[in-house]
Scaffold this motif. Structure first.
Motif, PDB file in Angstrom:
ATOM      1  N   ALA A 129       0.838  -1.207   0.000  1.00 43.61           N
ATOM      2  CA  ALA A 129       0.000   0.000   0.000  1.00 43.61           C
ATOM      3  C   ALA A 129       0.869   1.252   0.000  1.00 43.61           C
ATOM      4  O   ALA A 129       0.584   2.224  -0.725  1.00 43.61           O
ATOM      5  CB  ALA A 129      -0.918  -0.009   1.215  1.00 43.61           C
ATOM      6  N   TYR A 130       1.934   1.244   0.777  1.00 40.83           N
ATOM      7  CA  TYR A 130       2.860   2.385   0.808  1.00 40.83           C
ATOM      8  C   TYR A 130       3.509   2.588  -0.560  1.00 40.83           C
ATOM      9  O   TYR A 130       3.599   3.725  -1.050  1.00 40.83           O
ATOM     10  CB  TYR A 130       3.920   2.124   1.880  1.00 40.83           C
ATOM     11  N   GLN A 131       3.960   1.503  -1.176  1.00 38.56           N
ATOM     12  CA  GLN A 131       4.603   1.622  -2.484  1.00 38.56           C
ATOM     13  C   GLN A 131       3.639   2.172  -3.533  1.00 38.56           C
ATOM     14  O   GLN A 131       4.024   2.987  -4.378  1.00 38.56           O
ATOM     15  CB  GLN A 131       5.163   0.266  -2.903  1.00 38.56           C
ATOM     16  N   TYR A 132       2.380   1.747  -3.478  1.00 42.30           N
ATOM     17  CA  TYR A 132       1.393   2.251  -4.434  1.00 42.30           C
ATOM     18  C   TYR A 132       1.094   3.729  -4.182  1.00 42.30           C
ATOM     19  O   TYR A 132       0.986   4.519  -5.123  1.00 42.30           O
ATOM     20  CB  TYR A 132       0.115   1.408  -4.358  1.00 42.30           C
ATOM     21  N   LYS A 133       0.958   4.096  -2.935  1.00 40.75           N
ATOM     22  CA  LYS A 133       0.680   5.504  -2.634  1.00 40.75           C
ATOM     23  C   LYS A 133       1.862   6.369  -3.052  1.00 40.75           C
ATOM     24  O   LYS A 133       1.676   7.462  -3.618  1.00 40.75           O
ATOM     25  CB  LYS A 133       0.400   5.658  -1.139  1.00 40.75           C
TER      26      LYS A 133
END
Length: 467
Positions: free
Chosen positions: A169-173
């Motif tokens: 989720a962090y990488q996508y954000k």
């Protein structure tokens, strides 16, 4: 058996790279086989040629470690027999069967010793609609971002449990995606109770807490204690539904066009199975794992390292790769640094204790089988539903995964149970009222992954690189 073949490492991720480095340092030239076109493994997967995203954008906190792994293996290239783009689809006591994707060539490689650094894959528990286009495993969503340079959708929900949930989720954000929500099966009290165990590695704990805080600060809703209920849509994802897991409450609906989900990872151990390695049930990871000590398995000459042995993460994979290589060298009666070996054992034990805390912080949904509807597809390869599995158990008295497989074909398709094996075992155990460790696991079969018929029927060339 006195093998006269190669010293082989399967996998060029963190464990495989450090194993190769250790062997080369002691004068052994290994064959390093990897499915990917470039080394690094899943966690440090490299971009295709021509892609120029900064390492900090791709790997976050792990950018320096990723660079170190990439550079280490690049420096080793003149001293190893590196075979990228090769799938090891079968293994026996004499040789490995390889298939090269670029040429379609089938090679049979005799081995003397082998270190299996095969990594892990997502642990999937299906819900209605999980076969809808736009639904990915967490690992699949990460591959799309790292290797293809694209997101799985414009409005993405991530669901499940485990640290990978927050990392992806962090990488996508960070990449600019609209992350609509994180649905974490774990509850805040469970995570809080696990903090003392995870405090054994304070830097790693702080990193995980930072990911959560950063996501909240950037407006990503995080719902804990959340059970994923279903995926809405037919030709594509329109929304996902979830409900609180430990209290009665209304079902919540989140509009989105993609879902990434998974419940931690499970080792890729089919090759160890084909080679005859003994397995044992690990209650903490709720899985049958290859029985090993300091990388040594029950089969002489066969070693395991990294997440393919036990899910401990990328840092531990590097240490375990070096440790397995030292065990291999010691069995060759070559001089090794015993103090270094002892230090590795101690560090791996500390990571193991931290991992125990992670398992408590992100518990496996042990009650999943009680909730999943009969018409939910479990084995997508063979279109086997949860109801099919339950009826096979109750109607035929089958209480073993391989017996159930033979009767209803669960795990008999292209993925060989890699996606459905965990869920199938949970359903069988629940239906026959036995602990999951007693229903067994789907035995590995060749080919472990799909290959063309020509790889099974055509002549194989032999080649070895002795070290």
């Amino acid at each position: 058996m006195d093998h006269q073949g190669s010293t082989v490492i399967v996998g060029a991720g963190p464990a495989g790279v450090r194993a190769a480095q250790t062997l080369v340092r002691h004068g052994v030239r290994p064959v390093v086989i990897d499915e990917a076109p470039r080394w690094g493994g899943q966690i440090y997967r490299q971009q295709p040629a021509g892609f120029t995203r900064a390492a900090e954008r791709l790997y976050g906190f792990e950018a320096s470690r990723a660079r170190a792994i990439h550079q280490t293996f690049e420096d080793l290239l003149p001293q190893v027999d590196y075979r990228p783009g090769h799938l090891v689809w079968n293994a026996d006591e004499d040789a490995l069967d390889l298939w090269e994707a670029a040429t379609g060539r089938h090679t049979r490689l005799p081995w003397r010793e082998i270190i299996l650094a095969t990594g892990a894959t997502d642990r999937i528990l299906p819900v209605p609609g999980w076969t809808t286009p736009g639904v990915y495993s967490l690992g699949g969503a990460q591959i799309a971002l790292k290797f293809q340079g694209c997101a799985i959708g414009q409005q993405v929900v991530f669901a499940g449990s485990g640290p990978l949930l927050y990392l992806v989720a962090y990488q996508y954000k960070q990449a600019g995606a609209d992350v609509r929500a994180i649905l974490d099966y774990a509850s805040l009290p469970e995570q809080a109770r696990a903090v003392p165990a995870m405090a054994r590695l304070p830097a790693v704990l702080a990193k995980g807490l930072w990911y959560v805080a950063w996501l909240r600060l950037h407006g990503v809703p995080i719902h804990t204690n959340a059970r994923l209920v279903n995926v809405e849509g037919s030709e594509g994802v329109r929304a996902v539904a979830w409900t609180p897991r430990t209290a009665s409450g209304r079902t919540h609906r989140i509009a989105c066009d993609a879902l990434g989900f998974g419940y931690g990872l499970r080792p890729e151990h089919q090759l160890a199975d084909l080679l005859g390695c003994r397995f044992g049930f690990d209650a903490q990871q709720r899985a049958h794992l290859v029985a090993q000590e300091q990388g040594c398995t029950s089969v002489p000459g066969v070693y395991v390292a990294g997440d393919g042995a036990r899910i401990l993460g990328a840092d531990a994979a590097e240490l375990a790769g070096e440790r397995a290589a030292l065990s291999l060298l010691a069995h060759r009666r070559m001089p090794v640094d015993t103090a270094r070996a002892g230090a590795l054992d101690q560090h791996l034990a500390r990571i193991g204790a931290f991992r125990a805390g992670l398992e408590r912080a992100f518990p496996f949904p042990r009650d999943w089988a009680t909730h999943v509807a009969d018409d939910t597809i479990v084995c997508r390869c063979e279109a086997v539903t949860a109801g099919d599995i339950r009826r096979t158990v109750t109607g035929h008295g089958a209480d073993d995964m391989n017996r159930v497989k033979a009767l209803c074909r669960v795990g008999m398709g292209r993925c060989q149970g890699r996606m459905c094996g965990v869920a199938g075992a949970e359903l069988v155990a629940h239906a026959c009222a036995k602990p999951v460790q007693q229903v067994g696991r789907i035995r590995g079969q060749a080919p472990v992954k799909p290959v063309p018929i020509s790889a099974l029927t055509g002549p194989a060339s032999e080649g070895a690189s002795h070290g």
